[in-house]
Structure formats: structure tokens, C-alpha cells
Design an enzyme around this catalytic site. Sequence first.
Site, short mmCIF file in Angstrom:
data_model
loop_
_atom_site.label_atom_id
_atom_site.label_comp_id
_atom_site.label_asym_id
_atom_site.label_seq_id
_atom_site.Cartn_x
_atom_site.Cartn_y
_atom_site.Cartn_z
N GLU A 187 -5.46 -4.95 10.65
CA GLU A 187 -4.47 -3.91 10.88
C GLU A 187 -4.81 -3.15 12.17
O GLU A 187 -5.62 -2.22 12.14
CB GLU A 187 -4.46 -2.92 9.72
CG GLU A 187 -4.09 -3.52 8.40
CD GLU A 187 -3.49 -2.48 7.47
OE1 GLU A 187 -2.36 -2.73 7.01
OE2 GLU A 187 -4.11 -1.44 7.24
N HIS A 227 -9.52 1.20 4.78
CA HIS A 227 -8.27 1.37 5.52
C HIS A 227 -8.50 2.33 6.69
O HIS A 227 -9.29 3.27 6.58
CB HIS A 227 -7.19 1.93 4.58
CG HIS A 227 -5.83 1.92 5.21
ND1 HIS A 227 -5.43 2.88 6.08
CD2 HIS A 227 -4.81 1.04 5.09
CE1 HIS A 227 -4.19 2.59 6.49
NE2 HIS A 227 -3.79 1.48 5.90
N GLY A 262 2.30 2.34 10.83
CA GLY A 262 3.22 3.45 10.67
C GLY A 262 3.92 3.87 11.95
O GLY A 262 4.53 4.93 12.01
N ASN A 287 0.86 -1.19 0.00
CA ASN A 287 0.00 0.00 0.00
C ASN A 287 0.90 1.24 0.00
O ASN A 287 1.46 1.59 1.03
CB ASN A 287 -0.89 -0.06 1.26
CG ASN A 287 -1.73 1.20 1.43
OD1 ASN A 287 -1.81 2.05 0.54
ND2 ASN A 287 -2.37 1.32 2.59
N TRP A 288 1.02 1.84 -1.16
CA TRP A 288 1.94 2.98 -1.29
C TRP A 288 1.36 4.25 -0.65
O TRP A 288 2.05 5.25 -0.55
CB TRP A 288 2.27 3.23 -2.75
CG TRP A 288 3.03 2.11 -3.43
CD1 TRP A 288 3.35 0.89 -2.90
CD2 TRP A 288 3.55 2.11 -4.77
NE1 TRP A 288 4.03 0.13 -3.82
CE2 TRP A 288 4.18 0.86 -4.97
CE3 TRP A 288 3.55 3.04 -5.81
CZ2 TRP A 288 4.80 0.52 -6.18
CZ3 TRP A 288 4.17 2.70 -7.02
CH2 TRP A 288 4.79 1.46 -7.19
N LYS A 289 0.08 4.20 -0.29
CA LYS A 289 -0.59 5.37 0.29
C LYS A 289 -0.40 6.59 -0.61
O LYS A 289 -0.33 6.44 -1.83
CB LYS A 289 -0.11 5.60 1.72
CG LYS A 289 -0.25 4.33 2.57
CD LYS A 289 -0.08 4.57 4.04
CE LYS A 289 -0.23 3.24 4.79
NZ LYS A 289 -0.14 3.37 6.24
N SER A 326 3.32 -1.95 10.44
CA SER A 326 4.76 -1.95 10.71
C SER A 326 5.44 -3.27 10.37
O SER A 326 6.35 -3.71 11.06
CB SER A 326 5.03 -1.56 12.18
OG SER A 326 4.60 -0.23 12.42
N GLU A 341 -6.90 4.73 7.80
CA GLU A 341 -6.67 6.15 7.50
C GLU A 341 -7.90 6.76 6.81
O GLU A 341 -8.21 7.93 7.00
CB GLU A 341 -5.40 6.31 6.64
CG GLU A 341 -4.16 6.07 7.48
CD GLU A 341 -2.98 5.50 6.71
OE1 GLU A 341 -2.98 5.53 5.47
OE2 GLU A 341 -2.04 5.01 7.39
P1 PGA Z 1 2.74 0.39 7.69
O1 PGA Z 1 1.28 0.57 7.05
O2 PGA Z 1 3.30 -0.88 7.12
O3 PGA Z 1 3.50 1.61 7.25
O4 PGA Z 1 2.58 0.32 9.16
C1 PGA Z 1 0.44 -0.54 6.87
C2 PGA Z 1 -0.86 -0.10 6.26
O5 PGA Z 1 -1.36 0.97 6.63
O6 PGA Z 1 -1.42 -0.79 5.41
#
Ligand code: PGA
Length: 255
Positions: A169, A97, A175, A9-11, A216, A99
Site C-alpha cells: 500500500e 497499516h 484514501g 478494511n472498514w477502518k 484507492s 495509518e
Molecule cells: P483506500 O484505503 O482504499 O481508502 O485508499 C486502503 C487501505 O488503507 O487499506
Amino acid sequence: MRIPIIAGNWKMNKTIAEARELVGALRDELTRVAADGKVQIVLCPPFIALAEVAARVKETPIKVGAQNLFWEVKGAYTGEIAPPMLNEVCDYVIIGHSERRQYFGETDEGVNKKTRVALAHHLTPIVCVGENLQQNEAGQTAQIVGAQVRAAFTEIARDDARRCVIAYEPVWAIGTGKAASGAGANAVIGLTIRGALADLYDEATAQTIRVQYGGSVTPKNVAEFFAQPEIDGALVGGASLLAADFIAICQAARK
Ligand code: PGA
């Protein structure tokens, strides 16, 4: 036998030019890793780079996914992207997600609508669930995650549900560099997530649906997750932006 699936997931990272560079650094090695079908690999760049990335992994086993979609198929929805638009460039879509839930007001109901429309358009949803720190500390993980799973799969038929991927998650692990423990994530996935799926459908369906861990994940800790029987791969954020790290994570999934 559930085939592990690793999604990057490059966000909101990488311009089109940068995406081209990253996919160039990933393509040959990931093609080798995924060649015999023992692991599936999905790259999820921002919308604007989807077509570029898709063109570059065409004729490889590497798949492409979007990070979001809207539940209507066309119309006056400024700024949104419809399922038939994604059909032209990708096979997967991340839905719900944390976020998006946190910053863009996504609700369980919206996640359900998006999951249903994705399935109707032959996209494989990667449905994200997970508790936040406060809920975790209050001992509410099972309650929250179970409710998210039940809401996401409302009115989704068993055969459609079997096509979905779920990503567990924990929000506090995303993150932050503080990943869950392998055993902890395994327990939530095995008991809570597969438990909810068994209640909604049946035990065989619960055992068929793939459930990733996310939060993470790095080349250093990934073996701990992949050693767990309930965990079918990973949804990777930060480490998916570094070619060497993402390749190492995908290689670890084969072991
Ligand atoms: P992260 O993000 O690996 O940077 O913790 C995971 C995600 O949000 O899918």
C-alpha cells in the site's frame, strides 16, 4: 496457484448497528462470489463490531479480520486486544497499516512482534508495507519497502511466512483517489517484495505468499490491478464501505 484475497478494511467506520446493515447488504452476493473458492473475501470491521459481523457470516465462505492486535497474550495493557480474544471471532488480522505507523507510532519491530504472535495464534496476518510520497519521489521505494518486508519477517520460519498475506500500500495512494498504476504496483510487488522474500527464504516461498495491492482501489480501476500477474487481490478501504462497490471489486477478482 495463488488464490486472490480481497479484504475490506472498514477502518474507524460503522457502529455495531451500521456494521449489521452493511454485512446484511454484502452477505448473500459475497457468499455466491466466494462459494467455489476462487477468491477469498475478508471483512475487517472495528473491534467492537467483530463479533456481530462474525456471527452474521458464520456458515458462509466470508471470513472476518481485525485491524490490529497486541503482541502480549494477556495482562495490564489498558485498551489493547490480545490474540486469543481475536481467535474467538476472526481468522485474519491487519498488521502495520500505514495509518497505525503514522498516527500510533508503530515501528517495524512492533510489526514483526505482532506478526509473530498472530501466527502463533493461528491468525493469518495481512502485513502492510509501502513507501510515502517523499520516499517515492526520492526514488527510495525499493529500499523502503524491501526493508519493511525484511523487518516484518525477521525470525519467522518459512512455513509460517507462507501463511502470511502482504499488502503493498503506497501511502500516497491511500484514501487519496490517486491509485498506483497496475504496472507500477506489479513491479514493486514482483521485484521488491518477492525479491526480499526470495532472499529471506527461497524463490518457491516468494512465489507462494500472496501479495495484495491497496490504495484507492475502486470498481473502476480494479481490473487494471487484477490483470497483473504479481498482484493477488486487494486491500480496500473507502470502497469497502459501499456494498455495491465492494461486491463489484470482489466479482472482478474472479476474472
Ligand atoms: P483506500 O484505503 O482504499 O481508502 O485508499 C486502503 C487501505 O488503507 O487499506
